[in-house]
Design a protein around this motif. Structure first.
Motif, short mmCIF file in Angstrom:
data_model
loop_
_atom_site.label_atom_id
_atom_site.label_comp_id
_atom_site.label_asym_id
_atom_site.label_seq_id
_atom_site.Cartn_x
_atom_site.Cartn_y
_atom_site.Cartn_z
N LEU A 1 0.83 -1.22 0.00
CA LEU A 1 0.00 0.00 0.00
C LEU A 1 0.86 1.26 0.00
O LEU A 1 1.94 1.27 0.57
CB LEU A 1 -0.90 0.00 1.25
CG LEU A 1 -2.03 -1.01 1.25
CD1 LEU A 1 -2.80 -0.96 2.57
CD2 LEU A 1 -2.98 -0.78 0.09
N PRO A 2 0.36 2.32 -0.63
CA PRO A 2 1.13 3.56 -0.66
C PRO A 2 1.34 4.14 0.74
O PRO A 2 0.47 4.01 1.60
CB PRO A 2 0.29 4.51 -1.51
CG PRO A 2 -1.05 3.89 -1.64
CD PRO A 2 -0.91 2.42 -1.37
N GLU A 3 2.50 4.75 0.93
CA GLU A 3 2.82 5.35 2.24
C GLU A 3 3.09 6.84 2.08
O GLU A 3 3.68 7.28 1.09
CB GLU A 3 4.08 4.70 2.82
CG GLU A 3 3.90 3.25 3.20
CD GLU A 3 5.13 2.66 3.88
OE1 GLU A 3 5.07 1.46 4.21
OE2 GLU A 3 6.14 3.37 4.07
N TYR A 4 2.67 7.58 3.08
CA TYR A 4 2.94 9.01 3.16
C TYR A 4 3.59 9.28 4.51
O TYR A 4 3.01 8.95 5.55
CB TYR A 4 1.64 9.81 3.01
CG TYR A 4 1.02 9.65 1.63
CD1 TYR A 4 1.25 10.58 0.64
CD2 TYR A 4 0.25 8.53 1.34
CE1 TYR A 4 0.70 10.42 -0.63
CE2 TYR A 4 -0.30 8.36 0.07
CZ TYR A 4 -0.07 9.30 -0.90
OH TYR A 4 -0.61 9.14 -2.16
N ALA A 5 4.78 9.85 4.47
CA ALA A 5 5.56 9.99 5.70
C ALA A 5 5.47 11.42 6.24
O ALA A 5 5.62 12.39 5.50
CB ALA A 5 7.01 9.63 5.44
N PHE A 6 5.24 11.52 7.53
CA PHE A 6 5.13 12.82 8.19
C PHE A 6 6.33 13.04 9.10
O PHE A 6 6.67 12.21 9.92
CB PHE A 6 3.83 12.89 9.01
CG PHE A 6 2.61 12.99 8.13
CD1 PHE A 6 2.23 11.94 7.31
CD2 PHE A 6 1.87 14.17 8.09
CE1 PHE A 6 1.12 12.05 6.47
CE2 PHE A 6 0.76 14.29 7.26
CZ PHE A 6 0.38 13.23 6.45
N VAL A 85 5.18 7.33 -1.27
CA VAL A 85 4.72 8.18 -2.37
C VAL A 85 5.21 9.61 -2.15
O VAL A 85 5.72 10.26 -3.06
CB VAL A 85 3.18 8.16 -2.47
CG1 VAL A 85 2.70 9.12 -3.54
CG2 VAL A 85 2.68 6.76 -2.75
N SER A 86 5.04 10.08 -0.94
CA SER A 86 5.40 11.47 -0.67
C SER A 86 5.68 11.64 0.81
O SER A 86 5.13 10.94 1.65
CB SER A 86 4.27 12.39 -1.11
OG SER A 86 4.58 13.72 -0.80
N ILE A 113 12.73 12.41 -3.72
CA ILE A 113 11.57 12.04 -2.92
C ILE A 113 10.59 13.22 -2.94
O ILE A 113 10.92 14.30 -2.47
CB ILE A 113 11.98 11.72 -1.46
CG1 ILE A 113 12.95 10.53 -1.44
CG2 ILE A 113 10.75 11.46 -0.59
CD1 ILE A 113 13.74 10.39 -0.16
N PRO A 114 9.41 13.01 -3.52
CA PRO A 114 8.43 14.11 -3.54
C PRO A 114 8.03 14.50 -2.12
O PRO A 114 7.99 13.65 -1.23
CB PRO A 114 7.23 13.51 -4.28
CG PRO A 114 7.69 12.24 -4.89
CD PRO A 114 8.87 11.77 -4.10
N PHE A 115 7.78 15.77 -1.93
CA PHE A 115 7.31 16.18 -0.61
C PHE A 115 6.38 17.38 -0.70
O PHE A 115 6.37 18.11 -1.68
CB PHE A 115 8.50 16.51 0.31
CG PHE A 115 9.26 17.77 -0.06
CD1 PHE A 115 8.91 19.00 0.48
CD2 PHE A 115 10.31 17.72 -0.97
CE1 PHE A 115 9.59 20.15 0.13
CE2 PHE A 115 11.00 18.87 -1.32
CZ PHE A 115 10.64 20.10 -0.78
#
Ligand code: GDP
Length: 182
Positions: A1-6, A85-86, A113-115
């Motif tokens: 699954l796609p991940e979005y990191a904070f 992903v971002s 790495i997109p952000f």
């Protein structure tokens, strides 16, 4: 699954933001790999993506060697995550652009790495000041970047920006799905 990191400096309001985004419900907390569970948390959202909670950087009171270890830990994550992903870099909307945040964005850029940027604690400023601070931040970014990243203005205490951030992520996930099906 796609991940979005904070990620962001400690005390930037990351835990509060994550609570707001996850609504404190409908989330399943999963543990990462053994031994690393205390540092990275994954939250499964809508059964179709992971919100990844990375440790805060820039603690004032830690030794140089533990800072190094910490950096290594964060860079390891970014170098190994295939599902990422971002990233979202959190910055306190009250503060002028901080070198540590700008350097971190630079690092993400160099590694392709997109952000996006999430301005936190917007309830602490009046609308005019928000506009001014964001404009100043954008001006600073444009010294290094050709384009501005997507950015979001949030307040966890007043529930501002929740739909914008979640909507952006859902839209991105939809795009990924469409690309896959072609
Ligand atoms: P973290 O260390 O980045 O996880 O930051 P926390 O979420 O623990 O927040 C740090 C401090 O900022 C706490 O005292 C929060 O109550 C406060 N805070 C976080 N988000 C907001 C916000 O949107 N508005 C206001 N006024 N305070 C906030």
């Amino acid at each position: 699954l796609p991940e979005y990191a904070f990620i962001g400096r400690s005390n930037v309001g990351k835990s509060s933001l994550i609570n707001m985004l996850t609504d404190r419900k409908s989330l399943a907390k999963t543990s990462g790999r053994p031994g690393k569970t205390q540092l990275i948390n994954h939250f499964l959202i809508n059964k179709n993506w992971y919100l990844v909670d990375l440790p805060g950087y820039g603690y004032a009171r830690v030794s140089k060697s533990s800072k190094k270890k910490f950096q290594k830990f964060i860079t390891n994550y970014f170098e190994q995550r295939k599902q990422l992903v971002s990233a979202f870099v959190l910055v306190d909307i009250r503060h002028k652009p901080q070198p540590i945040d700008l350097e971190f964005m630079q690092y993400l850029g160099e590694n392709e790495i997109p952000f996006g940027i999430i301005f936190t604690k917007a309830d602490k400023l009046k609308p005019q000041a928000i506009e001014r601070h964001v404009a100043e931040y954008c001006q600073e970014l444009l010294k290094f970047w050709e384009e501005l990243p997507p950015y979001f203005i949030t307040s966890s205490s007043k529930t501002i920006g929740q739909e914008e951030v979640l909507g952006f992520i859902e839209a991105t996930n939809n795009e990924i799905e469409q690309l896959k099906s072609h």
